[in-house]
Write a protein that holds these residues in place. Structure first.
Motif, PDB file in Angstrom:
ATOM      1  N   GLU A 157       0.811  -1.202   0.000  1.00  0.00           N
ATOM      2  CA  GLU A 157       0.000   0.000   0.000  1.00  0.00           C
ATOM      3  C   GLU A 157       0.856   1.268   0.000  1.00  0.00           C
ATOM      4  O   GLU A 157       1.879   1.352   0.653  1.00  0.00           O
ATOM      5  CB  GLU A 157      -0.903  -0.011   1.242  1.00  0.00           C
ATOM      6  N   ASP A 158       0.411   2.273  -0.770  1.00  0.00           N
ATOM      7  CA  ASP A 158       0.986   3.610  -0.699  1.00  0.00           C
ATOM      8  C   ASP A 158      -0.073   4.604  -1.157  1.00  0.00           C
ATOM      9  O   ASP A 158      -1.166   4.230  -1.575  1.00  0.00           O
ATOM     10  CB  ASP A 158       2.276   3.735  -1.524  1.00  0.00           C
ATOM     11  N   GLU A 206      -5.070   6.344  -4.304  1.00  0.00           N
ATOM     12  CA  GLU A 206      -5.713   7.233  -5.273  1.00  0.00           C
ATOM     13  C   GLU A 206      -6.238   6.449  -6.473  1.00  0.00           C
ATOM     14  O   GLU A 206      -7.352   6.686  -6.959  1.00  0.00           O
ATOM     15  CB  GLU A 206      -4.701   8.292  -5.724  1.00  0.00           C
ATOM     16  N   ILE A 207      -5.440   5.494  -6.962  1.00  0.00           N
ATOM     17  CA  ILE A 207      -5.871   4.661  -8.090  1.00  0.00           C
ATOM     18  C   ILE A 207      -7.094   3.841  -7.706  1.00  0.00           C
ATOM     19  O   ILE A 207      -8.069   3.732  -8.472  1.00  0.00           O
ATOM     20  CB  ILE A 207      -4.703   3.757  -8.537  1.00  0.00           C
ATOM     21  N   LYS A 237     -11.954   6.467 -15.679  1.00  0.00           N
ATOM     22  CA  LYS A 237     -10.796   6.032 -16.446  1.00  0.00           C
ATOM     23  C   LYS A 237      -9.579   6.776 -15.911  1.00  0.00           C
ATOM     24  O   LYS A 237      -9.696   7.844 -15.327  1.00  0.00           O
ATOM     25  CB  LYS A 237     -10.957   6.366 -17.929  1.00  0.00           C
ATOM     26  N   GLY A 238      -8.381   6.205 -16.137  1.00  0.00           N
ATOM     27  CA  GLY A 238      -7.206   6.916 -15.675  1.00  0.00           C
ATOM     28  C   GLY A 238      -5.907   6.259 -16.088  1.00  0.00           C
ATOM     29  O   GLY A 238      -5.886   5.096 -16.522  1.00  0.00           O
ATOM     30  N   HIS A 239      -4.828   7.011 -15.958  1.00  0.00           N
ATOM     31  CA  HIS A 239      -3.472   6.496 -16.207  1.00  0.00           C
ATOM     32  C   HIS A 239      -2.526   7.240 -15.279  1.00  0.00           C
ATOM     33  O   HIS A 239      -2.652   8.458 -15.089  1.00  0.00           O
ATOM     34  CB  HIS A 239      -3.060   6.715 -17.658  1.00  0.00           C
ATOM     35  N   GLY A 272      -7.870  -2.922 -14.418  1.00  0.00           N
ATOM     36  CA  GLY A 272      -6.606  -2.189 -14.447  1.00  0.00           C
ATOM     37  C   GLY A 272      -5.518  -2.984 -15.145  1.00  0.00           C
ATOM     38  O   GLY A 272      -5.546  -4.220 -15.178  1.00  0.00           O
ATOM     39  N   LEU A 273      -4.557  -2.258 -15.698  1.00  0.00           N
ATOM     40  CA  LEU A 273      -3.399  -2.864 -16.360  1.00  0.00           C
ATOM     41  C   LEU A 273      -2.144  -2.243 -15.767  1.00  0.00           C
ATOM     42  O   LEU A 273      -2.046  -1.020 -15.631  1.00  0.00           O
ATOM     43  CB  LEU A 273      -3.458  -2.612 -17.862  1.00  0.00           C
TER      44      LEU A 273
END
Length: 1176
Positions: free
Chosen positions: A588-589, A594-595, A604-606, A641-642
């Motif tokens: 964990e961090d 946040e992700i 969606k996000g990157h 997620g990828l």
């Protein structure tokens, strides 16, 4: 180890030591043990300015040898670095392998992984897969509602009138004590033939459905027989669904009466003891039958609660908790004159497995005393439900009260908190056999849209603690089509052996009416479910194009992983879902938090982040860069997620169109070539459909070769990408043998083997005989050395794994080696990738000797340097090994090499087990950083049950005063005890079987638990340090320095003289957490972000009151009241009323005897209460 007669600073045999440079350090007895955790300061370690330290180290004394100076040890470090680099350049073949790839550039193409396109494609494929199951679910639910609506209720139906396959019939026929054998079976049970189907991992029959009925339900009751009668028509719909979609797995209808009908038919997995499976307690049924819940359970612990009644209450609360899922929130409190929580939880908490375990343990500590105070209990419960400053389900709100009876109706409390809208349902449970008037309990439930239940004995607990779900289903039925939405569950273990699955659920409503023009039925018939195996979803994700450290994962609205390479539960309990949070699956961090939040919100996000990852063998921590890309999976509650390392942006795709070249390269896979070309291990991948898998790589290679003699790499039944890459890498690694390895003498540099492993699945070991001692995984993607080499620059040392509890290494025939590996990085047209890892295996004993020479004052390959009596010399790691400790430690804190011969068999152990004092000093000086985490998927051996008393489990033991009291003999407690004792005599197993044992199998051997893991990795210090470990009068000088381009730390230290320096010890091994991980009471104060399901059907403000219900109606519904009532909709007239009378002694004795004499040898409960109202 210190000799008792010695004093600190006293000389020891061997070369003389320099006098102590510290003022006042004369010889005197060693002080007491030094405990690093005590005292105001963390380490008692003195760091000195370099110039002062150097002057002290070089101070003249009476001895011929002094501790080596810093520049000397730096010189030794450079010699070690040069030796390692030289060997790897000659034998590793990194540069040569780069040239080989470039020479064969026409045989492969460089493809790009485009994260956004990849993740969107996979999400779309998963959506399509699940959508096909949704369509099948809707067909089943619609058909079930129509079949039940058209069914005519039969009061006189008999068992012999129904033909069906009883899934438990075969097991019961083998069991002489089974129900059918004891009563003489009247059912017309079908006998079926089955065929093995690998998709189901079971034997199945595609022409029939199977029926499972819980053990505690009498299968000959009228309700059950009618249920079997109308659900038989579902068989054709199941079959048609499979015809339209052959990939469908289990199709299941779970009835609210407890009947399970599933397709295809297969025998039930009978446990060793009592089968306690009930579909209504399965995670998928609970989720489909009601919306999320905020529940407060209050338990009467006043002095009137007898021992047996209190035991029944405790068991009832535990069973009630089992009806809750992770979408629900709960708290449990006990009350007498005051109310207080039973556990450390002061507010509603998520009903996850760990929180429920805390409740169950706390409930067992409840003690009965004081007087009954319903007001205190209900006010506490309403306050809990009105607390809006906490995370909660914010949907159905309910209070469950367990009591033995009372007179107070606490109407003022309900008027204050709940009327007129009655947004909180109240369910009351009268527990035990007593002579109290239950009318107040009925009134509480009926006037607050709840239900009243009676639990007279242990056999009624399971049924009556789950019937409340039917009441919660009323708003769903009233909502009609709006509530007919498919929900997807958390991951859980399939009861029929399919493994980990998720289930799509859809409620099935009762569409009947009591008569022409009469009110509509408001009951749920059950839940329809279709399973999807996690392995089928994994097949839609890229297999090997993402590289060894790239992966796809998915999470749900709770943040629990649906897909993740670290989702590997060691033991599964089908009664509980598999709930591994994304932040527990990884380290964990803040970035990952946040992700996770963004994924739960459906965005969606990157994001590229620098993060910590745990090695595959869970011994090491690496700081790496990862690219995260995520999108929601539409029409579901999941998000995909990828994760890709930067070096996996590109990958190789072989283009072996030349069949002659294919044959040439393929020949290097034949065992006949191993002697000259080195041994080849191939990754056990699914290259072709007809390839037989095997855990033995030699056998797997044989199967592969036999299949390749029948098919070509371009065959349609084979994965052409995998096959072409495998054959290409076979040829490329053979060229490495030809150009580099074959002409080199490994013995010259004390090497046991050289090796290369590739993304294509080849691991080549040279020479062939070295393969006999090769213990690494033949799948490079599952080999720790391979994955760590890709993530780190330079040479990665990996000593043989050793546990401190196991016996030391056996150094025989020079077979023990240390792996050194490094990644091969290619740059082709501006595109960088790492398609392979190469390395050597060092001969441990020979390199330990070489290590001593390199860290010595030798200038040539001559004899060790001698120091004359009149000269001043520095100690070195070869001549002065009795006084000087020299070691190489890797980045995880494990011993790699030592100048101490007696430590050679400790190579691979955590260094604190070798020299605890020195390892602690390295940690305290920031050479190492510690990372602690928890493994929530571990398996532990069951703890032996404690023997706390001689009484049978669960039985109230009366005192002598009770026996002498006539009132006690006329009370319900005496007769309830009498009944339970007779049950115990007749049915001894009731007092013997644990739920885990009853459910069967794996849980009796081991159970899930939480293990605390501690790993160490290099800290921020990257320079050369001299320091002193101050142990009172016994100081130790030491020097530590990182070796460039490796994962090694070079340490030189004085050997300890005094035992007090041995006290502090760092622990690295995995340890069991008795409290199941971090303190739950602290964790619930900072809950992780989550979201509940998007839909909620909790209560309907419009309620119908029948003409006979006015005694139980709220004030607005009574004649003469000016308060207007809302138009009727939800019908709460069925709220569990029943007659109650104080029985006489004679009547009670007669009823108890009749009950006992009339029971069959194994008690069966009739379906009752709400289930009885399902008749038309």
């Amino acid at each position: 180890m210190a000799v008792p007669a010695r004093t600190c600073g006293a000389s020891r045999p061997g070369p003389a030591r320099t006098a102590s440079p510290w003022p006042g350090r004369g010889p005197r007895p060693c002080p007491g043990p030094w405990l690093p955790a005590s005292g105001p300061a963390r380490p008692l370690l003195l760091l000195l300015p370099p110039l002062l330290l150097l002057s002290l180290l070089a101070a003249p004394g009476a001895s011929a040898y002094s501790f080596p100076q810093q520049h000397t040890m730096q010189h030794w470090a450079r010699r070690l670095e040069q030796e390692i680099d030289g060997v790897m350049r000659i034998f590793g073949g990194v540069q040569q392998l780069r040239e080989i790839y470039k020479d064969n550039r026409n045989l492969f193409e460089v493809q790009e992984n485009e994260p956004q396109k990849l993740v969107e494609k996979v999400a779309g494929d998963i959506e399509s897969l699940l959508d096909r199951k949704v369509q099948a679910l809707k067909r089943l639910a619609d058909a079930a509602e129509n079949f039940q609506k058209a069914h005519r209720w039969q009061d006189n139906i008999k068992e012999e009138d129904i033909m069906y396959y009883d899934a438990k019939a075969d097991a019961e026929l083998d069991d002489p004590e089974s129900e059918d054998m004891e009563r003489g079976s009247k059912t017309s049970t079908l006998r079926l033939d089955f065929v093995e189907d690998p998709n189901f991992k079971n034997k199945v029959n595609y022409s029939y459905t199977a029926v499972q009925i819980p053990t505690d339900i009498y299968k000959g009751s009228t309700v059950i027989l009618n249920e079997l009668n109308w659900t038989e028509a579902l068989e054709n719909v199941f079959i048609e669904n499979r015809r339209q979609d052959p990939t469908l797995l289990w199709q299941v209808f779970g009835s609210a009466t407890g009947v399970t009908r599933y397709y295809p038919a297969t025998p039930w997995r009978a446990p060793k003891k009592i089968d306690l499976y009930d579909v209504r307690r399965r995670p998928w049924y609970i989720q489909g039958a009601s919306s999320p819940k905020d529940m407060v359970i209050i338990v009467d612990v006043s002095g009137s609660v007898s021992g047996l009644t209190l035991k029944l209450m405790k068991t009832s609360v535990c069973e009630m908790l089992d009806t809750l899922s992770d979408d629900d929130y709960v708290n449990v409190a006990s009350f007498n004159e005051k109310a207080q929580p039973v556990s450390c939880f002061t507010h509603l908490v998520q009903a996850n497995v760990r929180n429920k375990k805390v409740f169950k343990e706390a409930v067992q500590g409840m003690v009965a005393k004081g007087t009954t105070g319903y007001k205190a209990g209900f006010e506490y419960a309403f306050d809990q439900l009105q607390n809006s400053n906490i995370t909660r389900a914010n949907c159905n709100k309910m209070i469950m009260m367990f009591t033995d009876g009372g007179e107070d109706r606490v109407q003022d409390v309900f008027e204050k908190y709940n009327w007129p809208n009655r947004t909180v349902r109240v369910f009351t449970f009268s527990v035990g056999q007593h002579n109290y008037d239950v009318t107040p309990l009925q009134w509480m439930a009926c006037t607050n849209k709840g239900y009243y239940f009676e639990i007279p004995s242990i056999g009624a607990i399971r049924i009556n603690t789950q019937e409340y779900l039917d009441v919660l289903g009323r708003p769903m039925v009233l909502a009609g089509k709006e509530a007919k939405q498919v929900q997807w569950t958390n991951v859980y273990e399939d009861a029929l052996g399919l493994g980990l699955v998720v289930t799509g659920t859809l409620p099935v409503f009762n569409l009947t009416q009591d008569g022409p023009g009469e009110k509509k039925n408001q009951l749920i018939l059950g839940v329809m479910g279709i399973d999807v195996a996690l392995n089928d979803i994994k097949k839609l994700t890229p297999n090997y194009t993402l590289g060894a450290n790239g992966y796809v994962f998915a999470i749900d609205l709770n943040g629990y992983v649906l897909l993740h390479p670290n989702l590997k539960p060691q033991t599964t309990n089908f009664r509980e879902p598999v709930t591994l949070d994304f932040l527990d699956a990884e380290l964990e961090d803040e970035n990952k938090e946040e992700i996770r939040r963004s994924m739960i919100d459906g965005n969606k996000g990157h994001k590229q982040i620098r993060t910590l990852v745990k090695s595959l063998d869970e011994r090491y921590i690496d700081e790496v860069i990862r690219n995260y890309t995520w999108v929601p999976i539409r029409s579901t509650n999941y998000s995909l997620g990828l994760v890709l390392p930067p070096y996996s942006t590109f990958y190789l795709q072989a283009n072996l169109s030349d069949q002659i070249l294919q044959v040439k390269y393929f020949e290097f896979l034949l065992p006949s070539s191993f002697e000259s070309e080195g041994h080849v291990f191939i990754a056990p991948r699914e290259y072709c459909k007809d390839l037989n898998a095997s855990d033995n790589n030699t056998e797997f290679l044989k199967n592969f070769i036999e299949l390749m003699e029948k098919v070509t790499p371009d065959s349609k039944q084979c994965n052409n990408f995998l096959l072409h890459n495998l054959i290409l890498d076979t040829g490329i690694t053979q060229q490495l043998v030809e150009r580099v390895w074959r002409d080199q003498d490994l013995n010259t540099y004390s090497l046991l083997a050289v090796f290369a492993a590739t993304d294509g699945g080849i691991t080549r070991i040279f020479p062939n005989k070295a393969a006999e001692d090769w213990t690494e995984n033949p799948e490079p993607f599952n080999a720790s050395f391979y994955r760590r080499s890709l993530d780190n620059h330079g040479y990665i040392f990996k000593p043989p794994h050793q546990d401190a509890l196991l016996r030391p290494l056996e150094l025989e025939n020079d077979t023990v080696g240390v792996l050194v590996s490094t990644a091969v990085e290619l740059s082709l047209g501006g595109r960088t990738l790492r398609p392979a890892v190469v390395g050597v295996k060092l001969d441990l004993e020979a390199w330990a000797e070489k290590f001593k020479v390199l860290a010595s004052n030798r200038t040539h390959q001559d004899q060790p340097q001698k120091c004359g009596p009149s000269s001043h010399c520095e100690m070195d790691c070869e001549v002065n090994n009795e006084d000087l400790l020299c070691v190489l430690i890797d980045d995880g804190g494990f011993l790699v090499l030592s100048n101490q011969n007696h430590q050679w068999d400790q190579v691979g152990r955590f260094f604190s087990d070798v020299d605890a004092n020195l390892m602690l000093a390295l940690y305290n000086n920031s050479f190492y950083t510690r990372k602690e985490s928890y493994d929530y998927q571990a398996a532990c051996a069951p703890q032996p049950p404690g023997n706390l008393g001689a009484a049978p489990r669960g039985v109230f033991v009366p005192t002598i005063a009770d026996f002498l009291n006539l009132a006690w003999w006329t009370s319900a407690a005496a007769w309830s005890l009498f009944q339970q004792l007779l049950y115990g005599l007749i049915y001894h197993s009731w007092f013997q079987a644990d739920p885990a044992e009853a459910e069967g199998s794996p849980e009796t051997r081991e159970s899930s638990c939480v293990m605390k893991q501690t790993q160490y990795y290099f800290g921020t210090v990257n320079a050369s340090y001299n320091a002193i470990i101050d142990c009172g009068n016994c100081s130790r000088l030491f020097h530590a320095q990182r070796l460039t381009n490796t994962n090694l730390l070079f340490v030189v230290a004085e050997k300890p003289l005094c035992s007090q320096c041995e006290a502090g010890r760092l622990l690295q091994k995995e340890t069991h957490c008795p409290a199941d991980g971090p303190e739950q009471c602290d964790l619930v104060q900072r809950p992780r972000y989550r979201r509940g399901p998007h839909i909620c059907f909790d209560y309907n403000a419009t309620v119908s009151w029948g003409s006979g219900d006015l005694d139980f109606a709220p004030p607005c519904a009574r004649p003469g009241r000016p308060v207007p009532c809302i138009s009727p909709q939800e019908d709460t007239s069925d709220c569990g009323r029943g007659a109650s009378f104080p029985p006489s002694l004679g009547v009670l004795v007669s009823l108890q005897l009749l009950l006992l004499l009339g029971l069959p040898p194994r008690p069966q409960l009739q379906v009752h209460t709400l289930a009885a109202s399902r008749r038309l």
